[in-house]
Design a protein around this motif. Structure first.
Motif, short mmCIF file in Angstrom:
data_model
loop_
_atom_site.label_atom_id
_atom_site.label_comp_id
_atom_site.label_asym_id
_atom_site.label_seq_id
_atom_site.Cartn_x
_atom_site.Cartn_y
_atom_site.Cartn_z
N UNK A 57 0.86 -1.18 0.00
CA UNK A 57 0.00 0.00 0.00
C UNK A 57 0.89 1.23 0.00
N UNK A 58 0.62 2.16 -0.91
CA UNK A 58 1.41 3.38 -0.99
C UNK A 58 0.50 4.60 -0.94
N UNK A 59 1.03 5.70 -0.41
CA UNK A 59 0.30 6.96 -0.43
C UNK A 59 1.28 8.07 -0.76
N UNK A 60 0.75 9.11 -1.41
CA UNK A 60 1.58 10.23 -1.82
C UNK A 60 1.02 11.53 -1.25
N UNK A 61 1.77 12.61 -1.44
CA UNK A 61 1.41 13.88 -0.81
C UNK A 61 0.11 14.47 -1.33
N UNK A 62 -0.38 13.98 -2.47
CA UNK A 62 -1.67 14.45 -2.97
C UNK A 62 -2.83 13.62 -2.44
N UNK A 63 -2.57 12.81 -1.38
CA UNK A 63 -3.52 11.94 -0.68
C UNK A 63 -4.02 10.78 -1.53
N UNK A 64 -3.35 10.48 -2.64
CA UNK A 64 -3.71 9.31 -3.44
C UNK A 64 -3.16 8.05 -2.77
N UNK A 86 -1.50 16.11 3.98
CA UNK A 86 -0.88 14.91 3.39
C UNK A 86 -0.82 13.77 4.40
N UNK A 87 -0.76 12.53 3.94
CA UNK A 87 -0.65 11.37 4.84
C UNK A 87 0.64 11.43 5.64
N UNK A 145 -4.84 5.02 7.81
CA UNK A 145 -3.99 6.10 7.32
C UNK A 145 -4.35 7.39 8.05
N UNK A 146 -3.32 8.03 8.65
CA UNK A 146 -3.52 9.31 9.33
C UNK A 146 -3.12 10.44 8.40
N UNK A 147 -3.99 11.44 8.29
CA UNK A 147 -3.73 12.60 7.44
C UNK A 147 -4.56 13.77 7.95
#
Length: 349
Positions: A123-130, A158-159, A171-173
């Motif tokens: 699982x990956x997340x990026x700064x654009x919350x994708x 962002x996450x 996921x915390x954001x």
């Protein structure tokens, strides 16, 4: 340990879970992974080190576990170059460790976590919350189709933390902790802290606990209860923002950039057990500020900066003999510090 620039991320992996494990004498040893703004990832284990090069920008994410089973173990890293790199941990792949590169994110990678229910899913997340889910066992020719799910958090920031448990991903954001079902990529719950920005977050879903670091404290939550301030298990106070957290069934370890110490608390009671300096009194003349932390049982690794440059500080409490007294004449499970340095490491690179 060779002199290198340590970045803002570090992880400890059990050596026994990697192909680097050679004998029962190494059963309790750990492999340390650090990332750096110099675009490298470095792996250290007893008497050895290795450097992974391939990212075209600073490395901004390290997976929380290794992918794969048996001898085929893979380390996942993410970068400012918007790519995910998969590195073989096998010693026979020392000269050509890059397994594959995953493309699909459009912004800097923030977080990587291995799915609990299937060790090949990342699982990956990026700064654009994708948020994306990847099947890392897909053949190299199918890398473009290895993304098997995606969603957006739609958060106010962002996450900053991620944790997989069973088929869920937390996921915390911004000011929320969102639980996503990886089978459907749908949100199943949200913990909202109102106007409180979350600086760090650790989750232990098997114990129904989430710990969130905010501007002046860390909050320990029981996720089975209504998510209101009155229902926190404990409030762990700090002199500044809590940006570094560790959570396990026995202790919470907190730290931040405004301090050169980490604080150890009991998980069940929220009592402060110990405060540990992360300066090396012999090798560092000035105060350092914390930038990263990894905790494994009684071992704590911190990285930071001082007037002399970057510093990695390793503390091991397994052999300590001075107990910490608690109120009520109890004796803590955590012990006073005893430090030692590993000497004579060599670089395989």
């Amino acid at each position: 340990m060779p002199s290198v620039f340590f970045g803002s991320l570090c992880r400890l992996f059990p050596l026994i879970d990697t192909p680097l494990f050679r004998s029962d004498a190494h059963t309790n040893e750990k492999a340390l992974v650090t990332s750096s703004t110099d675009r490298t990832v470095r792996l250290y284990w007893k008497g050895h080190s290795r450097c992974y090069k391939g990212h075209s920008g600073p490395v901004t994410a390290l997976a929380d576990k290794l992918l794969g089973d048996g001898e085929f173990k893979v380390l996942a890293t993410g970068g400012e170059d918007c790519t995910i790199r998969l590195w073989s941990m096998n010693t026979r792949a020392k000269k050509h460790p890059l397994v594959s590169t995953l493309h699909g994110h459009e912004k800097t990678l923030s977080l990587l976590s291995v799915a609990w229910h299937k060790s090949s899913l990342l699982v990956s997340s990026s700064k654009d919350t994708k948020v994306k889910v990847w099947d890392t066992m897909a053949p190299p020719s199918s890398v473009s189709s290895s993304c098997v799910g995606h969603t957006y958090l739609n958060s106010s920031g962002p996450p900053i933390a991620i944790k997989c448990y069973e088929s869920l991903c937390y996921i915390a954001a911004g000011s929320e902790v969102t639980a996503i079902d990886l089978r459907t990529m749908k949100k199943v719950s949200v913990l909202a802290l109102g106007d409180q920005r979350i600086f760090s977050c650790e989750m232990m879903p098997s114990e129904w606990l989430i710990c969130t670091g905010i501007k002046d404290k860390a909050l320990l939550w029981d996720i089975r209860k209504s998510q209101e301030l009155a229902n926190t298990v404990a409030e762990l106070h700090s002199d500044g923002p809590v940006t570094l957290l560790h959570l396990d069934p026995y202790k919470v370890v907190t730290g931040g950039p405004c301090d050169d110490q980490v604080h150890v608390w009991e998980t069940q009671t929220g009592h402060l057990v110990n405060t540990l300096s992360c300066n090396n009194p012999v090798k560092s003349a000035g105060r350092s500020t914390l930038s990263a932390m990894a905790v494994d049982g009684c071992r704590i690794v911190t990285t930071g900066r001082s007037t002399e440059g970057s510093l990695l500080h390793y503390q091991d409490f397994l052999r300590s003999s001075v107990p910490v007294a608690l109120p009520g004449e109890e004796v803590s499970k955590f012990w006073g510090p005893q430090e030692y340095d590993d000497e004579g490491t060599d670089d395989d690179d």
